[in-house]
Scaffold this motif. Sequence first.
Motif: not given
Length: 281
Positions: A88-92, A117-123, A192-204, A260-264
């Motif tokens: 199943h999709a990430s329990s987080e 700990k994820i969803g969509s294609y990888a699951l 990351y480990n089941g959670k969605i985190l902000v990896e980077e902030k990009i200007r454009t 992309l799966v709608p849950v995301a």
Amino acid sequence: MKKIAWITDSTCGLSQEFIDEHNIHVLPMIVNINNISYREDIDISKDEIYDLLQEHGEGAKTSQPPYGEFVELYKKLKDEYEIGIAIHASSELTGTYQSSVTASEMFDFPVEVIDSKIGSYALGKMIRNGIQFESEGKDHQEIVKILKTYPEKAEMYLLPESFEQLKRSGRVSTTQTIFANLLHINLLLRFYNGKILVEEKIRTKKKSKNRIFQIIDEAIKENQFKEMCIMHAGMKEKALKWKEELENIHEEIKIQVETLVPVAGVHAGHGTMSISWLKEK
């Protein structure tokens, strides 16, 4: 009596053709748009969901399948199969995993429930590999042992389109949203480990796309995978363009395009782009 029952939810990203061919039991997530609830892939397709999001995206929500559906499914499967494997999709992010665990324990039916700990294609890839192992004659215990190593090997990045939707879903704060909108910042998110985190902030947006392609290039150089997926929230033409560009650079890599799966996508907004793969090393 059949040997293994394969169970998942509609975040798996598998095609209906594959689901039918392998008799996979899929519990549908619920999407609420404009105060109307839809069972994903039953009442409405993923692409139709994104069409609606363009018009009624504000306040759209998702929820897990009703617990009673898990109970009814396991009650039925115990008379038809020897054992079950549920992924199943990430329990987080959703209670689907826990509902599946609790319902499976109600009956005298051995089920191994795995948190992807994820969803969509990888699951979906986890399930496809598991079914392949079954066809090769691997036993239940061996298949489960391998599948339990996959969550740590799954990668997924997202370029969300809507800060407002992310704010409503609790993925970013109101302050982050205000500053991002003012400064035209684009967020690069990562599972990351089941959670969605902000990896980077990009200007454009151009730099965001270039960064995504750089991440793919680095992963390929590390021999992480030979198959990956580009996912889109209602942007198929853009996804196909990305696929064409990447194939011209990396001829040896198999690239799929999926919705992309709608849950995301509901939380990230119509127009969101995503990439994913399952590490092979």
